[in-house]
Design an enzyme around this catalytic site. Structure first.
Site, PDB file in Angstrom:
ATOM      1  N   GLY A  35     -19.087  -9.936 -31.580  1.00 17.77           N
ATOM      2  CA  GLY A  35     -20.105  -8.929 -31.839  1.00 17.77           C
ATOM      3  C   GLY A  35     -20.914  -8.644 -30.593  1.00 17.77           C
ATOM      4  N   CYS A  36     -21.633  -7.549 -30.637  1.00 19.36           N
ATOM      5  CA  CYS A  36     -22.414  -7.132 -29.467  1.00 19.36           C
ATOM      6  C   CYS A  36     -23.589  -8.083 -29.240  1.00 19.36           C
ATOM      7  CB  CYS A  36     -22.884  -5.700 -29.631  1.00 19.36           C
ATOM      8  SG  CYS A  36     -23.640  -5.320 -31.221  1.00 19.36           S
ATOM      9  N   TYR A  37     -24.339  -8.368 -30.302  1.00 12.86           N
ATOM     10  CA  TYR A  37     -25.446  -9.305 -30.160  1.00 12.86           C
ATOM     11  C   TYR A  37     -24.949 -10.683 -29.723  1.00 12.86           C
ATOM     12  CZ  TYR A  37     -28.848  -6.278 -32.586  1.00 12.86           C
ATOM     13  OH  TYR A  37     -29.710  -5.275 -32.937  1.00 12.86           O
ATOM     14  N   THR A  38     -23.836 -11.089 -30.307  1.00 18.82           N
ATOM     15  CA  THR A  38     -23.365 -12.450 -30.023  1.00 18.82           C
ATOM     16  C   THR A  38     -22.901 -12.576 -28.577  1.00 18.82           C
ATOM     17  OG1 THR A  38     -21.237 -11.825 -30.942  1.00 18.82           O
ATOM     18  CG2 THR A  38     -22.763 -12.924 -32.406  1.00 18.82           C
ATOM     19  N   ALA A  89     -24.123 -10.987 -26.078  1.00 12.71           N
ATOM     20  CA  ALA A  89     -25.351 -11.047 -25.279  1.00 12.71           C
ATOM     21  C   ALA A  89     -26.024 -12.408 -25.382  1.00 12.71           C
ATOM     22  CB  ALA A  89     -26.316  -9.949 -25.707  1.00 12.71           C
TER      23      ALA A  89
END
Lengths: 349, 349, 349, 349
Positions: free
Chosen positions: C152-155, C157
């Site tokens: 995922g994108c948040y993960t 980051a």
């Protein structure tokens, strides 16, 4: 040229947005090597100090222009502000071929220049020699030019749709209204209070109404296409976005002509062009569909008012409206593939 | 009326943006009491569910329209979508005075309505009776109207500058070009994919080119002002901002007239108007200077092209372009101070 | 493979933003040929109908997934929504290698998946087989995987800065606070009312506080790095921008460790990585400096509170946070240069 | 006081954003009359030159501060920059009551001031006398103060949720993490390059990490509430919006306390406050729901990590975070209704 045939390029005025954009594009251009970067106020600093997003590219530090060893430079992009470019360009050795992104060499008539830019030109012979670099229209002259005057962003957006229509005599030369909308980056990095987020976002306004300097540049080129003097109504607007120009152009059709004839003329003229595209019938161009790319989109519409048509063009003011077209011109001058280094896909959303 | 003389008001279609804006304005209006709120899909929900920023105002819950006790209601704002308003309004008891914010009652000609809105009007007698509520121009008729058709946002921006010029015969009735730029809230809360932040921000495009429904509304009102049929070129654009409309209007001056005459005509016409203001000579109106207020700013410019002038107007599409003008009309109808509840200072930055 | 060795690629769910972004990147990837595009609702339409900015690339039309001839496909990117990907992937023939951009195969524990995604996994054996594709950390396993679960994108980051610090035991495994800020495109093209420009611009809010689905994914990977269970506090925020994630991460240093040790660990870990870069001491990463590129920037700061440090990471959620990392993984799987097709320069401004 | 009892007010530093915001609010305040406006660089200019949106309010021209006739002034808002306010305030006659919006009088400890603001205070006795004006917490002291130090925007957002929790001993005084997100107007109208639309929009970054001047101010007030020294981790971020601050605050609960206890403490403390509101359980505050108003919204959440909670607050940095709270304080000082002139409904969308 380097041993492997790369063009050794200098960027004058590298600390601003058009300089940065040139460096972004050149990073993906196998035939270009950045040999020197100049910046007066930031002389001595690494590129990353002005442009953190370019810090990792291994570029030379920015230096004062008089510190450049021109023997190692084949070509230069001049990204200096209007009024400062003319002397810098005049000072370059003759073996250096130049694309100047300022307005200094765009107007061929000395009196027109003096009237709109507040004074006598300081390099008049270069002004005469310079080739106006609207690539799709002037490719042949660009090829052999030593000095190319890169068109303005508004003017590119106005000229690409209008020139073919005027050349073919399909529209009247009077009553042309160009209502243009621009993002903020067109004002450069020294925009000051008027460029603040607080002063720009969530709002829109017209500026330079009936007095913007791009009007005479547009009229010069449209006049050449039409074979007669052209006066345009040109109103620029500042929009809350960083990149993009949309020009909505209102024209009167000549007797017998229809909007479809304009479309056909544009289709013929740009059929083989990699960067100019007509939108499908009924679909209006959007700047978001060209963002970051060297494309110019053009739409053609019949007006409800009989005998009138509407042309809409969209481009990214920093790419096709500035650094992209500059690199396109340099590609033509150097004999490279004209599309080298030039994105053809927008960054959306 | 309540015991203390407050007007008991219903808002039909309270879950959208114009409904919310009416509630924001009414919260500072001592003479208005919100008696009922309707919303079909959200019937039974508190206002805060649709509008968290209004949750603390102690407003009644939203109900289905057939649940309203009209005996306790003096007046209604109808914020329903085009096509749905006509039947809702037709169903209201006769003692309820109405300001309708939809387009349903704006066009007086049944055939024009049918052509642009895709079908026969379902309340044709009301269509005839409705008074077009451009307050500054129609104040006298609004005063005694039972049903006011509140003007569209684009049309208000176009008509306020143009009507005085046409009434005085200063400009030609042909060749009027209205290039309008709007924020996203004009598309309402059901905008769908085309209203997403990703599809709107950092970009601009024209839409409804030569085919937007506000064109016949503009032509109806300009025609009445001019005393003859008027056809306009009208191009709306979607801008990356929430609120605001800027209209840049290109006109041809009648023989002998100058831009200064337009300015003088507008100054005379709006001298005593609290919400219409001319910008100083040379200063272009900006939507950010009217944001959140009921103001309309107008600028007048001589064009470079001889015999032509440029008018620029700015307003907040949700206030003077919708709910603010609706409340202004209701103030006139109810005999309140016309400025009650209407902000005269923009929220900037 | 095509005759010239290009990988024949299908994109499942091509009408959304991650699909479009893959096509943008693939257009500059010499080793990839787009062989098939699927879209259920828009089956039969050309790509330009969903993505006008890709209309000119000569791509195949979008079709329903059951119309794809898989014999002509070597690899697939699955851009379908969470919950729909698992069955689509399970239905692909075994010769097709897959990078799945949904969350369906990221969680290795079936019970955790069921708890956070509301039901039993429908392809449990694939769930076990899938390799979690944080490229810089799992490159070796990605190389030979048939199915890669793209992070995922948040993960991404959160994990890129935290994993090296946890692996080296420099920070406590408890009390990690990840305050993340995301642009709107992370919500996809079906965002609905909550993604409207009017609801997003000029504002910020937290969402999914203490309950976002990326938390267990982060904890799974951090736990593996730490060799013990990790619970994080993770709060995502929606910001008025299209692209970009910034994660501000607050950690407690283990006895004796200092912020400089974190910096050194990260520098060692990512020294040879083309897409992960530490910002200079004292300079905070900005999402605008990675916009459109596959870069992840990381900054390290000593906190004023003794024994604490702050890590900040920035990436483009559609590139390194989705389609860019997916292509990076495919490059690894196919034996291409890992950087092929992946921009390393941001589009700024 | 004027004959009709209005307070005659001067605004020092009227050309910036907080000055303009005060004038916007005062325009709807029946008890306030603007008696004088000062601006050094723009002395002699009308208000409309700096603030076109205020041009029609009939305000006095801006003058140099030494041109003000203080005999006609009862009270002053000082909107001068940090460092310049102290001498201006020291020079005012003793009958003038003052709300200072700068940081000059917020820190009570001279050494702390000197360390964070780079030098010795030049009006140390006033520094001692000044009352810190977080209205809801210090109302009684504000009432009789001659000089009120108006709190910073970040600090107001941090202190309103934290002070009641610390006063009641519900949370640990260590390990408080305040992750704050601000709009651009907080940087003022002289923001320079870092405030340009091109440098701010479509991006986010942290700044002043572990070194922002609001940290000691927060610690001063939290320490007073807790009865012991408090050190906070405070990280501000710049967001692409004009107005608004969101503070996401991570705290450790004291033994036995739960998130619900924090909620109850806040509900008790602010039950009768017109401008502080708790959001419903599970609903996170959004800055767009306070835009243009004097409200502060607070949300309380249990964290997934045991023993921890998350507080979120939202306010408009120019209103409750600056000019609104200043006017609120002046209302208290003058014995006006505390809500006079202060909007309680946000301008949304």
């Amino acid at each position: 040229m380097t041993a492997n045939g790369a063009l050794r390029v200098a960027v004058l005025g590298a600390s601003g947005y058009t300089g940065a954009e040139l460096l972004r594009l050149a990073a993906d251009h196998a035939g270009v090597e950045i040999a020197a970067l100049t910046a007066e106020r930031r002389a001595g600093e690494p590129v990353g100090a002005a442009h953190p997003h370019l810090a990792h590219l291994g570029l030379p530090d920015m230096v004062a222009i008089d510190r450049v060893d021109w023997s190692g430079v084949d070509a230069a992009f001049c990204c200096l502000p209007h009024g400062m470019a003319q002397e810098a360009v005049a000072g370059l050795p003759s073996h250096v071929r130049i694309v100047d992104l300022s307005a200094d060499f765009r107007l061929r008539d000395a009196a027109t220049y003096a009237r709109w830019y507040g004074g006598k030109h300081r390099a008049p012979s270069l002004q005469k020699e310079a080739v106006y670099g609207l690539t799709e229209i002037r490719r042949d002259r660009v090829r052999t030019a030593r000095l190319v005057a890169n068109p303005g962003c508004y003017t590119t957006a106005a000229e690409l749709p209008l020139i073919p229509c005027l050349e073919e005599g399909l529209i009247e030369t009077s009553g042309i209204v160009i209502d243009a909308k621009s993002g903020v980056s067109g004002a450069g990095r020294q925009a000051g209070e008027s460029g603040l987020h607080t002063e720009v976002s969530e709002g829109v306004h017209a500026y330079g109404v009936a007095g913007h300097r791009h009007a005479p540049e547009i009229e010069q080129e449209l006049g050449e296409a039409a074979g007669e003097a052209v006066t345009v109504t040109f109103t620029p607007h500042l929009l809350p976005m960083n990149r993009g120009i949309l020009a909505t152009i209102y024209v009167t059709l000549r007797d017998g002509a229809e909007a479809g004839d304009l479309r056909a003329a544009l289709a013929r003229r740009y059929r083989d062009e990699p960067f100019v595209r007509l939108t499908p019938q009924g679909q209006a161009p959007a700047t978001r569909h060209v963002r970051g790319s060297n494309l110019c989109l053009i739409g053609v519409f019949a007006d409800r008012a009989p005998g009138r048509a509407i042309l809409v063009s969209a481009l990214d003011n920093l790419v096709k409206g500035a650094s992209g077209q500059a690199l396109q011109n340099m590609n033509v001058m150097a004999g490279f593939d004209e599309t080298a280094g030039l994105p053809r896909v927008a960054v959306f959303p």
